[in-house]
Design a protein around this motif. Sequence first.
Motif, PDB file in Angstrom:
ATOM      1  N   LEU A 283      25.406  30.317  81.412  1.00 23.69           N
ATOM      2  CA  LEU A 283      26.092  31.595  81.505  1.00 23.69           C
ATOM      3  C   LEU A 283      27.292  31.500  82.445  1.00 23.69           C
ATOM      4  CD1 LEU A 283      26.137  34.559  80.740  1.00 23.69           C
ATOM      5  CD2 LEU A 283      24.679  35.021  82.704  1.00 23.69           C
ATOM      6  N   LYS A 284      27.078  30.894  83.585  1.00 22.01           N
ATOM      7  CA  LYS A 284      28.185  30.735  84.539  1.00 22.01           C
ATOM      8  C   LYS A 284      29.296  29.889  83.929  1.00 22.01           C
ATOM      9  CE  LYS A 284      25.415  31.258  88.774  1.00 22.01           C
ATOM     10  NZ  LYS A 284      24.206  31.726  88.113  1.00 22.01           N
ATOM     11  N   ALA A 285      28.914  28.825  83.229  1.00 23.70           N
ATOM     12  CA  ALA A 285      29.913  27.958  82.605  1.00 23.70           C
ATOM     13  C   ALA A 285      30.647  28.698  81.486  1.00 23.70           C
ATOM     14  CB  ALA A 285      29.249  26.700  82.064  1.00 23.70           C
ATOM     15  N   PHE A 286      29.921  29.542  80.750  1.00 25.62           N
ATOM     16  CA  PHE A 286      30.529  30.303  79.654  1.00 25.62           C
ATOM     17  C   PHE A 286      31.604  31.253  80.177  1.00 25.62           C
ATOM     18  CE2 PHE A 286      30.566  34.323  77.253  1.00 25.62           C
ATOM     19  CZ  PHE A 286      31.016  33.863  76.029  1.00 25.62           C
ATOM     20  N   ILE A 287      31.302  31.933  81.283  1.00 27.69           N
ATOM     21  CA  ILE A 287      32.245  32.883  81.862  1.00 27.69           C
ATOM     22  C   ILE A 287      33.541  32.181  82.259  1.00 27.69           C
ATOM     23  CG2 ILE A 287      32.653  34.430  83.814  1.00 27.69           C
ATOM     24  CD1 ILE A 287      29.593  34.987  83.746  1.00 27.69           C
ATOM     25  N   VAL A 288      33.391  30.988  82.829  1.00 27.38           N
ATOM     26  CA  VAL A 288      34.564  30.222  83.252  1.00 27.38           C
ATOM     27  C   VAL A 288      35.288  29.630  82.043  1.00 27.38           C
ATOM     28  CG1 VAL A 288      35.330  28.206  84.550  1.00 27.38           C
ATOM     29  CG2 VAL A 288      33.567  29.699  85.498  1.00 27.38           C
ATOM     30  N   SER A 289      34.528  29.255  81.019  1.00 23.79           N
ATOM     31  CA  SER A 289      35.092  28.519  79.891  1.00 23.79           C
ATOM     32  C   SER A 289      35.844  29.396  78.900  1.00 23.79           C
ATOM     33  CB  SER A 289      33.984  27.769  79.148  1.00 23.79           C
ATOM     34  OG  SER A 289      33.331  26.861  79.989  1.00 23.79           O
ATOM     35  N   TYR A 290      35.402  30.633  78.727  1.00 23.15           N
ATOM     36  CA  TYR A 290      36.002  31.476  77.698  1.00 23.15           C
ATOM     37  C   TYR A 290      37.438  31.826  78.112  1.00 23.15           C
ATOM     38  CZ  TYR A 290      35.904  34.982  73.935  1.00 23.15           C
ATOM     39  OH  TYR A 290      36.140  35.696  72.776  1.00 23.15           O
ATOM     40  N   PRO A 291      38.449  31.360  77.359  1.00 22.79           N
ATOM     41  CA  PRO A 291      39.843  31.628  77.717  1.00 22.79           C
ATOM     42  C   PRO A 291      40.200  33.080  77.411  1.00 22.79           C
ATOM     43  CG  PRO A 291      39.754  30.469  75.633  1.00 22.79           C
ATOM     44  CD  PRO A 291      38.336  30.567  76.125  1.00 22.79           C
ATOM     45  N   PHE A 292      39.766  33.969  78.267  1.00 18.44           N
ATOM     46  CA  PHE A 292      39.837  35.391  77.972  1.00 18.44           C
ATOM     47  C   PHE A 292      40.414  36.115  79.178  1.00 18.44           C
ATOM     48  CE2 PHE A 292      37.893  39.534  76.720  1.00 18.44           C
ATOM     49  CZ  PHE A 292      38.274  39.536  75.402  1.00 18.44           C
ATOM     50  N   ASP A 293      41.738  36.033  79.346  1.00 19.42           N
ATOM     51  CA  ASP A 293      42.369  36.664  80.482  1.00 19.42           C
ATOM     52  C   ASP A 293      42.970  38.007  80.082  1.00 19.42           C
ATOM     53  OD1 ASP A 293      44.565  35.976  78.989  1.00 19.42           O
ATOM     54  OD2 ASP A 293      45.269  34.426  80.375  1.00 19.42           O
ATOM     55  N   ARG A 294      43.695  38.624  81.011  1.00 20.65           N
ATOM     56  CA  ARG A 294      44.229  39.959  80.776  1.00 20.65           C
ATOM     57  C   ARG A 294      45.189  39.982  79.588  1.00 20.65           C
ATOM     58  NH1 ARG A 294      48.671  43.051  81.985  1.00 20.65           N
ATOM     59  NH2 ARG A 294      48.250  45.271  82.448  1.00 20.65           N
ATOM     60  N   ASP A 295      46.105  39.021  79.524  1.00 18.32           N
ATOM     61  CA  ASP A 295      47.079  39.005  78.432  1.00 18.32           C
ATOM     62  C   ASP A 295      46.389  38.919  77.074  1.00 18.32           C
ATOM     63  OD1 ASP A 295      49.043  39.137  80.309  1.00 18.32           O
ATOM     64  OD2 ASP A 295      49.743  37.079  80.073  1.00 18.32           O
ATOM     65  N   TRP A 296      45.409  38.021  76.977  1.00 18.48           N
ATOM     66  CA  TRP A 296      44.725  37.869  75.697  1.00 18.48           C
ATOM     67  C   TRP A 296      43.905  39.110  75.372  1.00 18.48           C
ATOM     68  CZ3 TRP A 296      44.838  36.074  71.174  1.00 18.48           C
ATOM     69  CH2 TRP A 296      43.701  36.052  70.364  1.00 18.48           C
ATOM     70  N   TYR A 297      43.287  39.724  76.381  1.00 12.43           N
ATOM     71  CA  TYR A 297      42.500  40.927  76.118  1.00 12.43           C
ATOM     72  C   TYR A 297      43.387  42.042  75.559  1.00 12.43           C
ATOM     73  CZ  TYR A 297      39.608  44.999  76.485  1.00 12.43           C
ATOM     74  OH  TYR A 297      38.910  46.141  76.158  1.00 12.43           O
ATOM     75  N   LEU A 298      44.544  42.261  76.167  1.00 16.91           N
ATOM     76  CA  LEU A 298      45.438  43.324  75.708  1.00 16.91           C
ATOM     77  C   LEU A 298      45.859  43.091  74.260  1.00 16.91           C
ATOM     78  CD1 LEU A 298      47.712  43.762  78.867  1.00 16.91           C
ATOM     79  CD2 LEU A 298      45.928  45.313  78.052  1.00 16.91           C
ATOM     80  N   LEU A 299      46.198  41.857  73.948  1.00 15.73           N
ATOM     81  CA  LEU A 299      46.625  41.542  72.578  1.00 15.73           C
ATOM     82  C   LEU A 299      45.480  41.700  71.598  1.00 15.73           C
ATOM     83  CD1 LEU A 299      48.521  40.468  70.433  1.00 15.73           C
ATOM     84  CD2 LEU A 299      48.025  38.146  71.229  1.00 15.73           C
ATOM     85  N   GLN A 300      44.317  41.179  71.951  1.00 15.16           N
ATOM     86  CA  GLN A 300      43.178  41.249  71.050  1.00 15.16           C
ATOM     87  C   GLN A 300      42.763  42.697  70.796  1.00 15.16           C
ATOM     88  OE1 GLN A 300      39.267  40.155  72.450  1.00 15.16           O
ATOM     89  NE2 GLN A 300      38.904  38.907  70.647  1.00 15.16           N
ATOM     90  N   ALA A 301      42.750  43.508  71.854  1.00 11.10           N
ATOM     91  CA  ALA A 301      42.343  44.908  71.709  1.00 11.10           C
ATOM     92  C   ALA A 301      43.315  45.665  70.803  1.00 11.10           C
ATOM     93  CB  ALA A 301      42.274  45.572  73.083  1.00 11.10           C
ATOM     94  N   GLU A 302      44.616  45.454  71.012  1.00 14.12           N
ATOM     95  CA  GLU A 302      45.611  46.149  70.197  1.00 14.12           C
ATOM     96  C   GLU A 302      45.551  45.700  68.740  1.00 14.12           C
ATOM     97  OE1 GLU A 302      50.452  46.974  70.004  1.00 14.12           O
ATOM     98  OE2 GLU A 302      49.649  45.459  71.369  1.00 14.12           O
TER      99      GLU A 302
END
Length: 237
Positions: A126-145
């Motif tokens: 779980l800890k490794a998954f949180i670090v590994s998932y390339p899911f930052d603010r920029d990507w979140y905004l784009l994905q959500a929109e």
Amino acid sequence: MKNVSCSRTVTLTSNRLNTYLYRNAPARDPVSRRPARTRPTRAQTRERILDGALEAFAERGFHGSTQEDICERVGLSRGAYNSSFRSKDELFFALYDRVIERLQSRLEEATACALSMPGSTADNFLKAFIVSYPFDRDWYLLQAEFGLYALRHPAMASHYAERQGRILAIIEGALADILREDSRIVARGLPRIARLILAVHEGSMFQGLLEPHEVASGELLDFLVDLMLARAATRVD
């Protein structure tokens, strides 16, 4: 005679050195006499466009960004852009494909790391998954929109769902490897568990961006795994 021989040796050495330098000199343009420029490869140009697009989409929104804006950010012509992507929709899905590739590579490393570390493999993963998932603010905004845009356009929704399915399959495969080593959790319903992990992770990302002082990164996923382990322990007892 010694001086003549020494002089001849120096001359020969100098000639050989000049020949070596000439043969190994960088290619030069016959007109400008300057080192010839090397053009970026198609793959390198494509990566530059993706980086610029992600930056533009995050700043101005998917619909607010223009082709000219993206080209200006990365210093490329419209011709270079058009030779790589035919539309912004195609550009977005190329970004999504890159995220999936990075996620798969990082999760493979995270899984191997979790299995080799002491302690609970589920917690480690779980800890490794949180670090590994390339899911930052920029990507979140784009994905959500784009997600909302896809919901309004069935053709886009099918492409979007296909990408999400690939992410879920990657998570499910990693979970299968982890749960074989952690007997506290029965590896049943893995597709649902993968969806739950992804939903909690993306939902907590939104909450963390909205209320950064209330939700720390990975906090809700940690809590989810604690609940799962507690439930498993109760069943065993």
